[in-house]
Write an enzyme that holds these catalytic residues in place. Structure first.
Site, mmCIF file in Angstrom:
data_model
loop_
_atom_site.group_PDB
_atom_site.id
_atom_site.type_symbol
_atom_site.label_atom_id
_atom_site.label_comp_id
_atom_site.label_asym_id
_atom_site.label_seq_id
_atom_site.Cartn_x
_atom_site.Cartn_y
_atom_site.Cartn_z
ATOM 1 N N ASP A 45 40.555 47.251 47.755
ATOM 2 C CA ASP A 45 41.785 47.634 49.299
ATOM 3 C C ASP A 45 41.872 49.205 49.403
ATOM 4 O O ASP A 45 41.637 49.404 50.437
ATOM 5 C CB ASP A 45 43.127 47.729 48.750
ATOM 6 C CG ASP A 45 43.777 46.178 48.586
ATOM 7 O OD1 ASP A 45 43.178 45.406 49.093
ATOM 8 O OD2 ASP A 45 44.446 46.271 48.054
ATOM 9 N N VAL A 75 42.242 58.801 37.221
ATOM 10 C CA VAL A 75 41.806 59.584 37.511
ATOM 11 C C VAL A 75 42.441 60.071 38.705
ATOM 12 O O VAL A 75 42.664 59.924 39.605
ATOM 13 C CB VAL A 75 40.381 58.898 38.354
ATOM 14 C CG1 VAL A 75 39.743 59.454 38.702
ATOM 15 C CG2 VAL A 75 39.909 58.001 37.442
ATOM 16 N N GLU A 85 57.753 35.888 51.816
ATOM 17 C CA GLU A 85 57.460 35.696 50.033
ATOM 18 C C GLU A 85 58.905 36.152 49.781
ATOM 19 O O GLU A 85 59.235 35.529 49.006
ATOM 20 C CB GLU A 85 55.992 35.529 49.202
ATOM 21 C CG GLU A 85 55.271 34.411 49.872
ATOM 22 C CD GLU A 85 53.839 34.802 49.113
ATOM 23 O OE1 GLU A 85 53.041 33.814 49.446
ATOM 24 O OE2 GLU A 85 53.920 36.065 49.033
ATOM 25 N N ALA A 93 42.649 39.442 46.931
ATOM 26 C CA ALA A 93 41.823 39.415 45.999
ATOM 27 C C ALA A 93 40.846 38.951 46.277
ATOM 28 O O ALA A 93 39.511 39.887 45.593
ATOM 29 C CB ALA A 93 42.766 39.048 45.345
HETATM 30 C C1 LIG Z 1 52.876 41.773 46.234
HETATM 31 C C2 LIG Z 1 51.629 41.702 46.273
HETATM 32 C C3 LIG Z 1 50.729 40.080 46.689
HETATM 33 C C4 LIG Z 1 49.843 39.788 46.969
HETATM 34 N N1 LIG Z 1 49.950 38.554 47.483
HETATM 35 C C5 LIG Z 1 48.110 38.327 47.556
HETATM 36 C C6 LIG Z 1 47.207 36.402 47.603
HETATM 37 O O1 LIG Z 1 49.037 36.341 47.812
HETATM 38 N N2 LIG Z 1 46.633 37.011 47.545
HETATM 39 C C7 LIG Z 1 45.469 37.760 47.978
HETATM 40 O O2 LIG Z 1 44.141 37.316 48.017
HETATM 41 N N3 LIG Z 1 46.216 38.851 47.445
HETATM 42 C C8 LIG Z 1 47.074 39.392 47.908
HETATM 43 N N4 LIG Z 1 47.439 40.959 48.171
HETATM 44 C C9 LIG Z 1 46.474 41.684 47.516
HETATM 45 C C10 LIG Z 1 45.545 42.043 46.382
HETATM 46 O O3 LIG Z 1 46.660 42.209 45.285
HETATM 47 C C11 LIG Z 1 44.988 42.718 46.848
HETATM 48 O O4 LIG Z 1 43.731 42.994 48.020
HETATM 49 C C12 LIG Z 1 43.892 43.475 45.695
HETATM 50 O O5 LIG Z 1 44.493 43.923 44.078
HETATM 51 C C13 LIG Z 1 42.557 44.851 45.802
HETATM 52 O O6 LIG Z 1 41.818 44.518 44.296
HETATM 53 P P1 LIG Z 1 41.399 45.790 44.016
HETATM 54 O O7 LIG Z 1 40.402 45.622 43.019
HETATM 55 O O8 LIG Z 1 40.853 46.567 45.778
HETATM 56 O O9 LIG Z 1 42.768 46.625 44.177
HETATM 57 P P2 LIG Z 1 43.799 46.231 42.533
HETATM 58 O O10 LIG Z 1 43.536 45.330 42.576
HETATM 59 O O11 LIG Z 1 45.290 46.705 43.082
HETATM 60 O O12 LIG Z 1 43.249 47.542 41.002
HETATM 61 C C14 LIG Z 1 43.826 48.852 41.757
HETATM 62 C C15 LIG Z 1 43.442 49.052 39.943
HETATM 63 O O13 LIG Z 1 42.997 50.196 40.613
HETATM 64 C C16 LIG Z 1 43.612 51.448 39.174
HETATM 65 N N5 LIG Z 1 43.824 52.661 39.790
HETATM 66 C C17 LIG Z 1 44.410 53.183 41.234
HETATM 67 N N6 LIG Z 1 44.180 54.704 40.961
HETATM 68 C C18 LIG Z 1 44.014 54.739 39.699
HETATM 69 C C19 LIG Z 1 43.506 56.041 39.171
HETATM 70 N N7 LIG Z 1 43.936 56.852 39.870
HETATM 71 N N8 LIG Z 1 42.942 56.291 37.794
HETATM 72 C C20 LIG Z 1 42.871 54.962 37.267
HETATM 73 N N9 LIG Z 1 43.428 54.089 37.955
HETATM 74 C C21 LIG Z 1 43.859 54.048 39.106
HETATM 75 C C22 LIG Z 1 45.418 50.219 39.674
HETATM 76 O O14 LIG Z 1 46.056 50.838 38.320
HETATM 77 C C23 LIG Z 1 45.222 48.874 39.009
HETATM 78 O O15 LIG Z 1 44.185 47.894 38.519
HETATM 79 C C24 LIG Z 1 48.879 41.199 47.361
HETATM 80 C C25 LIG Z 1 49.313 41.892 46.839
HETATM 81 C C26 LIG Z 1 50.509 42.408 46.840
HETATM 82 C C27 LIG Z 1 50.445 44.145 46.337
#
Ligand SMILES: Cc1cc2nc3c(=O)[nH]c(=O)nc-3n(C[C@H](O)[C@H](O)[C@H](O)COP(=O)(O)OP(=O)(O)OC[C@H]3O[C@@H](n4cnc5c(N)ncnc54)[C@H](O)[C@@H]3O)c2cc1C
Length: 424
Positions: free
Chosen positions: A302, A81, A173, A318
């Protein structure tokens, strides 16, 4: 009389937030389109284990289409998007496609940020996607391979310096896992270098590691990491990253592997919506997670900051994204039933977890704190529980057990890009 089409919910992002909306809408009188720029849902908490050669990519990611295959009302689309037309109520895709919506949920997450120094990314990659993880694994393993063939001691030292910038959970980590890899798992596999002499440096601008944990857990993690051989440098902001190395606390260190775990920036959802954003680019949402002036658009996870944890900011985690997804699904279902009054989102905190190598962890549940080996077991069981599918749970548990018993990592594979170490 024509039968009205069911309400169309478009979810952008199949991460923790987006998938949770889709799951929680089961049974609601809606049709759903879920769009993601990648074809897989990724379990980011274990991404560092792919980056440090513990797990394989397929153990922590699942095709979205497969996950939602039993939900006939859901269409899964692969696409990026790049804009929203609120007047026409359509989502625009990079390839020119347009998807109309009645209700839109933006769950597009965040990426690492370099505090305005984006040019550092090529020298100090961050960890957010499977590609990031395999590219980090490649950098770590290639540095060791090059060091094995390097006769100049100064150049060899630079190849054996691993610098991790940022001492939040991901930095801690990564540092613990790289130290174990170099100091415990690989020594017997190289002939010209002693991988136990590799330096793993964790560099932090603030006064302590794991700042989101209490001071005692942070001190415990500091001591545990030091025992693993990680050198921790506090109060040392990074002022330069280059192909030669890194400057932190005003001093230069030659290092060929620099990893970035120091900051995140939200997806461009605020720009798509032309909505007010905070310093990290996150959309300032209303208390019910709708975008200002757009009750038909929700922004979660996020990519949206909200002070819904007894007045405090909700952590970027998460569980927070999943809870927001459930809240939004309930709001959409209520609207379909004719109830439109907004209800504020309230976050329930389940705890903070971080692991330090494969034998220790720190956990703060709020009402109780756990550390050491017991915390590691709780951390491990929790992560296996949250993985999707029996096969993956078994595969991850077996990989961990194997490393624990044998000390060898089967995922030490150099893949992607230039696969052979370049001749000097
Ligand atoms: C390395 C790492 C370790 C982590 N460890 C932990 C942990 O131990 N415990 C914990 O609770 N949290 C952890 N987190 C944080 C957690 O993963 C995030 O807070 C969580 O994933 C947020 O969920 P979300 O749905 O907002 O985004 P996300 O899970 O990041 O999902 C976003 C989705 O949107 C898609 N997207 C983005 N932009 C576009 C676009 N323009 N068009 C179409 N699709 C798009 C992406 O491909 C992705 O699939 C960690 C994060 C990272 C990076």
């Amino acid at each position: 009389m024509s039968v009205p089409l069911p309400h169309h919910v478009v979810i952008v992002g199949a991460g923790f937030g987006g998938l949770s909306v889709a799951h929680a809408l089961a049974g609601a009188p809606v049709r759903i389109t879920i769009i993601d720029q990648r074809n897989h849902h990724l379990f980011q908490p274990l991404l560092y284990q792919v980056g440090t050669a513990t797990l394989a990519t397929s153990e922590i990611a699942w095709p979205v289409r497969h996950l939602l295959r039993k939900r006939r009302e859901i269409v899964t689309l692969l696409g990026a998007v790049n804009g929203i037309d609120h007047a026409a109520r359509t989502v625009r895709l990079e390839d020119g496609g347009e998807i109309p919506y009645d209700t839109l949920v933006l769950a597009t997450g965040a990426r690492h940020a370099y505090f305005g120094r984006d040019e550092w990314e090529q020298f100090a990659p961050g960890l957010k996607t499977l590609e990031d993880a395999t590219s980090i694994r490649r950098r770590i393993l290639l540095s060791l391979e090059r060091a094995e063939r390097e006769s100049d001691p100064v150049k060899r030292a630079a190849l054996l310096n691993f610098v991790i910038v940022g001492a939040g959970p991901t930095g801690v980590e990564l540092a613990g896992a790289i130290a174990e890899l170099a100091h415990q798992n690989l020594p017997g596999e190289f002939r010209h270098i002693d991988t136990r002499r590799a330096r793993v440096l964790l560099v932090e601008a603030g006064p302590r590691i794991l700042p989101s944990f209490t001071a005692d857990l942070s001190a415990y993690a500091h001591a545990a990491l030091t025992r693993l051989g990680v050198e921790i440098h506090l109060d040392k902001p990074v002022s330069e990253c280059s192909a030669r190395g890194v400057i932190f606390g005003g001093e230069f260190l030659a290092a060929k592997t620099i990893l970035w775990a120091a900051g995140v920036r939200a997806s461009p959802a605020a720009a798509w919506l032309d909505a007010p954003a905070d310093g990290a680019g996150r959309v300032r949402v209303e208390t019910d997670l709708t975008a200002p002036g757009h009750p038909e658009i929700f922004v979660i996870g996020d990519t949206a900051p909200i002070e819904a944890w007894r007045g405090k900011p909700v952590p970027g985690s998460a569980p927070a994204a999943k809870q927001q997804g459930v809240h939004v699904a309930a709001a959409i279902a209520r609207r379909c039933a004719g109830e439109h009054a907004p209800r504020p989102f309230r976050y329930r905190h389940s705890g903070n977890l971080a692991t330090i190598g494969k034998r220790s962890a720190v956990i703060d549940f709020g009402w109780v704190k756990v550390r050491g080996n017991l915390a590691w077991w709780i951390w491990g069981i929790a992560h296996i529980y949250f993985l999707i599918g029996v096969r993956n749970r078994l595969a991850v548990a077996l990989s961990w057990l194997w490393i624990f018993l044998s000390g060898s990592r089967s995922a030490c594979l150099i893949t992607q890009g230039e696969s052979r170490p370049k001749a000097r």
